[in-house]
Enzyme design. Structure first.
Site, mmCIF file in Angstrom:
data_model
loop_
_atom_site.group_PDB
_atom_site.id
_atom_site.type_symbol
_atom_site.label_atom_id
_atom_site.label_comp_id
_atom_site.label_asym_id
_atom_site.label_seq_id
_atom_site.Cartn_x
_atom_site.Cartn_y
_atom_site.Cartn_z
ATOM 1 N N SER A 114 -45.858 89.106 -80.066
ATOM 2 C CA SER A 114 -45.895 90.315 -80.888
ATOM 3 C C SER A 114 -45.574 91.604 -80.159
ATOM 4 C CB SER A 114 -47.266 90.438 -81.571
ATOM 5 O OG SER A 114 -47.432 89.409 -82.513
ATOM 6 N N SER B 74 -45.621 90.957 -84.366
ATOM 7 C CA SER B 74 -46.283 91.801 -85.344
ATOM 8 C C SER B 74 -46.263 93.287 -84.990
ATOM 9 C CB SER B 74 -47.736 91.331 -85.528
ATOM 10 O OG SER B 74 -48.479 91.455 -84.319
ATOM 11 N N LYS C 124 -50.921 100.809 -82.853
ATOM 12 C CA LYS C 124 -50.749 99.777 -83.883
ATOM 13 C C LYS C 124 -51.962 99.738 -84.806
ATOM 14 C CE LYS C 124 -49.527 94.828 -84.088
ATOM 15 N NZ LYS C 124 -49.267 93.635 -83.235
#
Length: 478
Positions: free
Chosen positions: A180, A156, A81
Site C-alpha cells: 500500500s 491503499s 492518510k
C-alpha cells in the site's frame, strides 16, 4: 527560486523556511491554492484542513521570528492518510459506517510529524477497509491517477500518492500491509520506503480491538515523497519512539558499510512480464553499475511459496475475525473483491495457521542469508504496467494475475518484513515505472542509498507529468 513553491522538495522547503527565504504561511498558501486547483477533479485529499494549516503556519512563522529551535519539517506542508488517527477527525478507513469514528488522539506517526513541524493540509483517500489496490469507496468516491484517469492511482495509499504527484504537500504519510506504499508509488511516479517492522511506531486509539498477529507483522507506516532525500527525511521523523507501540525498536538509522553489491531478482515467465516494464528494471541495474555497484543476476528462495504463505495468513485472519463485520457494512464492490481474494486463499485451520506462521521464519532466514551475500536486491514492484480502474472486480483469475503474478514481489516483502524502497526509473507506455530496492532488517539506509543512485540518473520522473500541465493533466495518455 524559479520553480513554483508547490514543486519544491520537503528538504528544500524546510531549508528555505529556516533561512528566512520564505515564510511558512507563504508555502502553505501555495500548497492550498494548488490543492484547491487540482483536487476537485483528482479527489485525492478528502478532508480539507486548510484553515487549521494556515493557523499552524502562522505559529510556525512566529517560532522562526523568535529564534526558537526548529524541527526538521518546520513549516513543511504534508498529508496524512485517512485510515490513521488524527485527533478530532474521523478515522473512516474509507467506510461509510465509520464516518463518525472520531480519533481521540494522534497516532504515533502523526504525533511525530507534528512534533517535527509538519503542517497537515488534509487527509488522503483510501479504499474500503484499505483492502484494495484501487482507491475508491462509497464515502469519498474514487481518486484518479494524475497520469491517466483510466488507470488506477493504486491503493491503499492511493490518495497519498496521487496528491503528492500533483504537488499537494511536499511529503505524504501512508501505510503498507500488502504493497500500500509501494504500489501507489509505482502508479503515480513517486518514491517511498516500506520500513522494517518496528522502525516506525503505530497505534490507533480509535480501533475497537488489536489487529490479528499476522496483520501486525505485515503492516508498517512510512513516508512517500518525490525524492529519495525526502523519503529519508520522512523516515527519520516518523521513526521516533512512542511507548504505545510495543513493536518499536530503537535501531540506528544508519549501519556499517557493506559491499556495494546488488542482486537482480529473477522474473519468472509465469509473472507475465511486459517487455517495456522489464526494460525499466534493466535500466535501473545499468544506473547502479554506473554508480559503482557490482550487479549480478541471482536466484531467490521460495518466491511463490512466500507470497502464498503471506496471502493465506492474511486471508485466514480476515475470514476468521473480520469478514462478518466487514461484509455487514461493505459495498457490493468490496464484497466482490473479497470473494475474488478468498477464491485463491487456502482455508487454514488452527494447525494450518500455526504452521504457516512457523514457516514464515524459514522464509525470512533464507532471504537474510541471501542478503549477507548481496546487501541490496533489485526487484520489480510490478512487471506489468499499471492496470485499469476496477480491474480487481473482473474475476478471481484477474486478481491473481495482478497480485500473485505481476506483483508477486510486493506481498513477498510484506511476508518477510524486509525494508523495501521504491524509486521511479522512467516511463513505459507513457506511464511511470519504479523498482524495489530491498535490504536486510533495519538497513533502510542501504536500500535508500541504492535508490538514490538510480535517482541520480533517472531524475524525478514526476517532471514528465508536470511538463504536461499545459495539457489536461487528467486526460487519458495518448
Amino acid at each position: 527560486m524559479s520553480t513554483p513553491i508547490w514543486q519544491w522538495s520537503a528538504t528544500q522547503t524546510a531549508e528555505a523556511i529556516k533561512n528566512g527565504e520564505v515564510s511558512s504561511v507563504e508555502v502553505t498558501t501555495a500548497h492550498i491554492e494548488r490543492m484547491h486547483a487540482v483536487n476537485p477533479q483528482l479527489n485525492a485529499v478528502v478532508v480539507d484542513l486548510s484553515g487549521a494549516a494556515l493557523r499552524a503556519a502562522a505559529e510556525a512563522d512566529k517560532a522562526v521570528a523568535q529564534g526558537e529551535s526548529l524541527g526538521p519539517l518546520h513549516g513543511v506542508p504534508i498529508t496524512v492518510k485517512i485510515n490513521t488517527d488524527f485527533k478530532g477527525q474521523a478515522n473512516s478507513n474509507g467506510v461509510e459506517a465509520m464516518k463518525n469514528l472520531i480519533a481521540p488522539s494522534d497516532s504515533p506517526v502523526v504525533r511525530n510529524l507534528r512534533a517535527a513541524g509538519g503542517i497537515t493540509l488534509g487527509l488522503t483517500n483510501t479504499p474500503e477497509f484499505s483492502l484494495r489496490g484501487v482507491t475508491d469507496n462509497a464515502l469519498h468516491g474514487q481518486t484518479l491517477n494524475p497520469w491517466d484517469s483510466d488507470i488506477t492511482c493504486g491503493g491503499s495509499s492511493g490518495g497519498a500518492g496521487a496528491s503528492l504527484a500533483m504537488g499537494i504537500g511536499a511529503l505524504a504519510h501512508g501505510n503498507d500491509i500488502g504493497g500500500s506504499l509501494r504500489w501507489p508509488a509505482f502508479c503515480n511516479g513517486v518514491a517511498t520506503i516500506r520500513p522494517t517492522l518496528g522502525r516506525v511506531p503505530a497505534y490507533n486509539e480509535s480501533a475497537a480491538a488489536e489487529r490479528p498477529i499476522a496483520a501486525q507483522l505485515f503492516s508498517v507506516q512510512g513516508p512517500m515523497a518525490r525524492t529519495i532525500a525526502d523519503v529519508r527525511l520522512g523516515l527519520e521523523v516518523m521513526s521516533r519512539a512512542d511507548p504505545r507501540d510495543p513493536w518499536w525498536v530503537p535501531a540506528p538509522l544508519e549501519g556499517p558499510a557493506r559491499p556495494r553489491k546488488v542482486g537482480i531478482a529473477p522474473i519468472p515467465a509465469d509473472m507475465h512480464p511486459d517487455p517495456e516494464v522489464v526494460a525499466m528494471i534493466r535500466k535501473a541495474a545499468d544506473h547502479l553499475v554506473a554508480e559503482g555497484y557490482e550487479v549480478e543476476e541471482i536466484e531467490v528462495p521460495e518466491l511463490s511459496e512466500g507470497w502464498f504463505n503471506w496471502f493465506n495468513l492474511l486471508m485466514a485472519e480476515i475470514r476468521t475475525l473480520q469478514e462478518d463485520t466487514m461484509r455487514a457494512v461493505a459495498t457490493p464492490d468490496f464484497n466482490r473483491v473479497l470473494d475474488n481474494y478468498f477464491a485463491h486463499a487456502r482455508e487454514l485451520d488452527t494447525a494450518g495457521y500455526m504452521q504457516a506462521l512457523s514457516e514464515r521464519t524459514r522464509h525470512i532466514r533464507n532471504w537474510m542469508l541471501l542478503l549477507e551475500q548481496y546487501p541490496v536486491i533489485l526487484a520489480p514492484v510490478s512487471v506489468q504496467k499499471t492496470f485499469g480502474v476496477d480491474e480487481d472486480l473482473i474475476s478471481p483469475e484477474r486478481v491473481l494475475n495482478m497480485w500473485g503474478d505481476a506483483g508477486r514481489y510486493i506481498g513477498t516483502f510484506n511476508h518477510l518484513g524486509l525494508p523495501s524502497a521504491v524509486v521511479p526509473v522512467g516511463l513505459a507506455h507513457g506511464l511511470p515505472v519504479g523498482v524495489q530496492l530491498v535490504a536486510t532488517q533495519f538497513r533502510e539506509d542501504l536500500a535508500l542509498e541504492a535508490a538514490e543512485a538510480i535517482e541520480k540518473h533517472a531524475g524525478p520522473v514526476i517532471r514528465h507529468l508536470w511538463a504536461r500541465e499545459g495539457q489536461s493533466t487528467l486526460e487519458r495518455t495518448e
